[in-house]
Write a protein that holds these residues in place. Structure first.
Motif, PDB file in Angstrom:
ATOM      1  N   LEU A  53       0.805  -1.219   0.000  1.00  0.00           N
ATOM      2  CA  LEU A  53       0.000   0.000   0.000  1.00  0.00           C
ATOM      3  C   LEU A  53       0.838   1.270   0.000  1.00  0.00           C
ATOM      4  CD1 LEU A  53      -2.746  -0.998   2.607  1.00  0.00           C
ATOM      5  CD2 LEU A  53      -2.979  -0.903   0.128  1.00  0.00           C
ATOM      6  N   LEU A  54       2.018   1.218   0.589  1.00  0.00           N
ATOM      7  CA  LEU A  54       2.877   2.395   0.731  1.00  0.00           C
ATOM      8  C   LEU A  54       4.269   2.088   0.178  1.00  0.00           C
ATOM      9  CD1 LEU A  54       1.624   3.177   4.305  1.00  0.00           C
ATOM     10  CD2 LEU A  54       1.449   4.810   2.417  1.00  0.00           C
ATOM     11  N   PRO A  55       4.382   1.877  -1.120  1.00  0.00           N
ATOM     12  CA  PRO A  55       5.660   1.431  -1.694  1.00  0.00           C
ATOM     13  C   PRO A  55       6.798   2.431  -1.547  1.00  0.00           C
ATOM     14  CG  PRO A  55       4.102   2.041  -3.426  1.00  0.00           C
ATOM     15  CD  PRO A  55       3.332   2.026  -2.139  1.00  0.00           C
ATOM     16  N   ARG A  56       6.492   3.703  -1.358  1.00  0.00           N
ATOM     17  CA  ARG A  56       7.553   4.708  -1.223  1.00  0.00           C
ATOM     18  C   ARG A  56       8.035   4.871   0.213  1.00  0.00           C
ATOM     19  NH1 ARG A  56       6.303  10.448  -3.461  1.00  0.00           N
ATOM     20  NH2 ARG A  56       8.490  10.626  -2.798  1.00  0.00           N
ATOM     21  N   VAL A  57       7.328   4.287   1.171  1.00  0.00           N
ATOM     22  CA  VAL A  57       7.579   4.580   2.585  1.00  0.00           C
ATOM     23  C   VAL A  57       8.290   3.408   3.255  1.00  0.00           C
ATOM     24  CG1 VAL A  57       6.570   5.333   4.756  1.00  0.00           C
ATOM     25  CG2 VAL A  57       5.475   5.976   2.592  1.00  0.00           C
ATOM     26  N   GLY A 232       4.478   7.842  13.287  1.00  0.00           N
ATOM     27  CA  GLY A 232       3.545   6.756  13.563  1.00  0.00           C
ATOM     28  C   GLY A 232       2.112   7.249  13.596  1.00  0.00           C
ATOM     29  N   GLY A 233       1.259   6.534  14.340  1.00  0.00           N
ATOM     30  CA  GLY A 233      -0.131   6.911  14.466  1.00  0.00           C
ATOM     31  C   GLY A 233      -1.093   6.000  13.735  1.00  0.00           C
ATOM     32  N   TYR A 234      -0.595   4.951  13.090  1.00  0.00           N
ATOM     33  CA  TYR A 234      -1.415   4.042  12.275  1.00  0.00           C
ATOM     34  C   TYR A 234      -2.138   3.057  13.189  1.00  0.00           C
ATOM     35  CZ  TYR A 234       2.202   6.067   9.429  1.00  0.00           C
ATOM     36  OH  TYR A 234       3.074   6.970   8.866  1.00  0.00           O
ATOM     37  N   ASP A 238      -8.892  -4.446  14.103  1.00  0.00           N
ATOM     38  CA  ASP A 238      -9.692  -4.774  12.926  1.00  0.00           C
ATOM     39  C   ASP A 238     -10.867  -3.822  12.741  1.00  0.00           C
ATOM     40  OD1 ASP A 238      -7.998  -6.945  12.638  1.00  0.00           O
ATOM     41  OD2 ASP A 238      -9.296  -8.265  13.800  1.00  0.00           O
ATOM     42  N   VAL A 239     -11.347  -3.239  13.841  1.00  0.00           N
ATOM     43  CA  VAL A 239     -12.541  -2.384  13.786  1.00  0.00           C
ATOM     44  C   VAL A 239     -12.187  -0.906  13.641  1.00  0.00           C
ATOM     45  CG1 VAL A 239     -13.938  -3.990  15.113  1.00  0.00           C
ATOM     46  CG2 VAL A 239     -12.574  -2.271  16.318  1.00  0.00           C
ATOM     47  N   ASP A 240     -10.910  -0.591  13.540  1.00  0.00           N
ATOM     48  CA  ASP A 240     -10.457   0.802  13.581  1.00  0.00           C
ATOM     49  C   ASP A 240     -10.735   1.556  12.286  1.00  0.00           C
ATOM     50  OD1 ASP A 240      -9.527   0.745  16.149  1.00  0.00           O
ATOM     51  OD2 ASP A 240      -7.453   0.346  15.610  1.00  0.00           O
ATOM     52  N   ARG A 241     -11.017   2.833  12.416  1.00  0.00           N
ATOM     53  CA  ARG A 241     -10.989   3.792  11.331  1.00  0.00           C
ATOM     54  C   ARG A 241     -10.114   4.951  11.783  1.00  0.00           C
ATOM     55  NH1 ARG A 241     -15.434   3.681   7.922  1.00  0.00           N
ATOM     56  NH2 ARG A 241     -14.224   5.151   6.661  1.00  0.00           N
ATOM     57  N   GLU A 246      -7.121   3.564   4.077  1.00  0.00           N
ATOM     58  CA  GLU A 246      -7.523   4.976   4.052  1.00  0.00           C
ATOM     59  C   GLU A 246      -6.331   5.891   4.300  1.00  0.00           C
ATOM     60  OE1 GLU A 246     -12.133   4.518   5.607  1.00  0.00           O
ATOM     61  OE2 GLU A 246     -10.495   4.513   7.056  1.00  0.00           O
ATOM     62  N   ASN A 247      -5.493   5.528   5.265  1.00  0.00           N
ATOM     63  CA  ASN A 247      -4.279   6.312   5.500  1.00  0.00           C
ATOM     64  C   ASN A 247      -3.377   6.314   4.275  1.00  0.00           C
ATOM     65  OD1 ASN A 247      -4.641   7.286   8.140  1.00  0.00           O
ATOM     66  ND2 ASN A 247      -3.924   5.376   9.045  1.00  0.00           N
ATOM     67  N   ALA A 248      -3.213   5.159   3.665  1.00  0.00           N
ATOM     68  CA  ALA A 248      -2.304   5.038   2.523  1.00  0.00           C
ATOM     69  C   ALA A 248      -2.755   5.910   1.362  1.00  0.00           C
ATOM     70  CB  ALA A 248      -2.184   3.579   2.090  1.00  0.00           C
ATOM     71  N   ASP A 249      -4.056   5.949   1.088  1.00  0.00           N
ATOM     72  CA  ASP A 249      -4.552   6.772  -0.013  1.00  0.00           C
ATOM     73  C   ASP A 249      -4.171   8.232   0.173  1.00  0.00           C
ATOM     74  OD1 ASP A 249      -5.680   4.648  -1.349  1.00  0.00           O
ATOM     75  OD2 ASP A 249      -7.715   4.988  -0.596  1.00  0.00           O
ATOM     76  N   ILE A 250      -4.381   8.742   1.370  1.00  0.00           N
ATOM     77  CA  ILE A 250      -4.085  10.152   1.635  1.00  0.00           C
ATOM     78  C   ILE A 250      -2.588  10.398   1.657  1.00  0.00           C
ATOM     79  CG2 ILE A 250      -4.109  11.847   3.514  1.00  0.00           C
ATOM     80  CD1 ILE A 250      -7.020  11.333   3.860  1.00  0.00           C
ATOM     81  N   ILE A 251      -1.831   9.495   2.272  1.00  0.00           N
ATOM     82  CA  ILE A 251      -0.370   9.674   2.346  1.00  0.00           C
ATOM     83  C   ILE A 251       0.240   9.649   0.950  1.00  0.00           C
ATOM     84  CG2 ILE A 251       1.777   8.556   3.081  1.00  0.00           C
ATOM     85  CD1 ILE A 251       0.239   7.703   5.636  1.00  0.00           C
ATOM     86  N   ASN A 252      -0.145   8.678   0.138  1.00  0.00           N
ATOM     87  CA  ASN A 252       0.418   8.586  -1.217  1.00  0.00           C
ATOM     88  C   ASN A 252       0.101   9.825  -2.039  1.00  0.00           C
ATOM     89  OD1 ASN A 252       1.585   6.044  -0.812  1.00  0.00           O
ATOM     90  ND2 ASN A 252      -0.284   4.976  -1.415  1.00  0.00           N
TER      91      ASN A 252
END
Length: 421
Positions: A53-57, A232-234, A238-241, A246-252
């Motif tokens: 999901l985060l290939p650059r990170v 950090g902060g991820y 399993d139930v988390d939002r 979602e994080n990866a989309d915004i970070i990328n």
């Protein structure tokens, strides 16, 4: 790594089944202490998902989250880098063969002897956020490569707001760059942390945008700015939002906008709970029970359970979550009547409780409770207050994953190697 505590299995069972096995295993030996099950497949799956999901990170695992030897050994074998905050954390990963270049000393305030140890072992990448730390580093490790940690202007809700303790504001950044320049120190990047268990993916977009401003100040002052550390902060349950997706989309998207690949900037992050929180499940034995009746004493108002693990053991985090983390009893009846329950830990402290209102079936002394999400900030924070025993950890891993770990390389491993992965 393979020993009596690690089960390598061809067919995976449920965690409840593994817990039952270990309860029986302990009972045969006259042991009824708390225990926990570590799912190595889950750690590997999450590690690989991160890189997909985060290939650059580049992932620098936050060792403070869970420094269990076997979990860390698996991450070393997978090629992880590490976020360390002390001499002993650095030594742990160095002893496992990690190259010093794969460690960031990510503590803005470092003990002198720990700084000396880092220098002795060539761990030269480290964070700072104050003039006093620059003076210390100049005296003790002038060749270190420095990352300026800033405090994002806009902080979003998080379980732990780390900006209260660490980070400079934008206005201080220029002054700190100039001080470092005057002292001949090498600042090569900036970092931030949106807060542990951050509740908004937008926190990353606003912080990455601000990081670009501070990055450009460093460039203007003549520094060769090479690294952005998005911290950090991820979330890990399993139930988390927000989810990691979602994080990866915004970070990328934010990285492409503010730090495009043409800039040649190395992006790193310091996830902890994302990798391990859901990988560990615990079991605690009910050692006492008290029924509390209503005023006419005809019906049960609530039930108080006393278990052999608690606030000072595996569950220091338990009162900070809102969802039900006590998944079930180990031998539960899904259709059984539920009662409002209080779950107390085993010590003599009245603060030692997991929850004061959870719906549970009526259980007997001697039964076991199954408790999810015990992989993050649990065992590393445990004590033996009242001399209560710490839980014993048992590990299981599918043979497919185990074989992949043996000679894993990100470049040539195939997503088709194992259905689980």
């Amino acid at each position: 790594m393979e020993d009596s505590e690690m089960q390598i299995v061809d067919v995976r069972l449920s965690r409840e089944d593994y817990i039952k096995q270990q309860i029986d295993y302990q009972a045969e030996r006259g042991i009824d202490d708390p225990l926990a099950i570590v799912d190595i497949d889950e750690v590997v799956e999450r590690y690989r998902k991160w890189h997909k999901l985060l290939p650059r990170v580049e992932l620098f695992y936050a060792l403070k989250c869970n420094d269990d030897d076997k979990i860390v050994d698996v991450l070393v074998r997978l090629g992880s880098s590490f976020d360390c905050a002390s001499k002993d954390e650095i030594q742990q990963v160095l002893d496992l063969g990690v190259d010093p270049s794969r460690i960031i000393f990510a503590n803005p305030f470092k003990q002198n002897s720990h700084l000396s140890y880092a220098k002795e072992h060539n761990v030269d990448l480290m964070t700072f956020d104050s003039e006093e730390e620059l003076i210390k580093i100049k005296m003790m490790y002038g060749s270190a490569r420095l990352i300026l940690r800033f405090k994002p202007k806009q902080m979003y809700e998080a379980m732990y707001d780390l900006s209260k303790k660490f980070g400079c504001v934008l206005e201080e950044a220029r002054r700190l760059f100039l001080l470092a320049k005057n002292k001949g120190l090498d600042v090569i990047g900036v970092s931030f942390h949106v807060g542990s268990n951050c509740l908004s993916a937008d926190a990353f977009s606003t912080s990455i945008k601000e990081a670009r401003e501070i990055f450009d100040i460093g460039i203007q002052l003549g520094f060769s700015m090479e690294i952005l550390d998005i911290g950090g902060g991820y979330r890990g349950r399993d139930v988390d939002r927000p989810t990691i997706e979602e994080n990866a989309d915004i970070i990328n998207h934010s990285l492409d906008k503010y730090f495009p690949t043409t800039d040649g900037v190395k992006i790193i992050a310091e996830p902890g709970r994302y990798l391990v929180e859901s990988a560990v499940s615990a079991a605690a034995k009910i050692i006492g029970r008290k029924l509390v009746y209503d005023n006419d004493e005809h019906s049960i108002e609530n039930v108080m359970y006393y278990i052999n693990d608690g606030l000072y053991g595996s569950f220091s985090w338990a009162r900070e979550v809102t969802e039900t983390f006590i998944a079930s009893t180990v031998n539960h009846n899904a259709n059984a009547e539920k009662y409002s329950s209080i779950v107390w830990g085993p010590t003599c402290d009245s603060l030692d409780y997991l929850t004061t209102d959870v719906s549970l079936p009526l259980m007997e002394v001697g039964e076991w409770m199954y408790i999810k999400y015990t992989g993050a900030y649990a065992f590393c924070l445990s004590t033996n207050f009242n001399k209560m025993p710490r839980p014993k950890l048992y590990y299981f891993c599918s043979s497919c994953t185990w074989n992949l770990i043996a000679d894993f390389t990100r470049a040539d491993s195939s997503d088709d190697d194992c259905a689980k992965l």
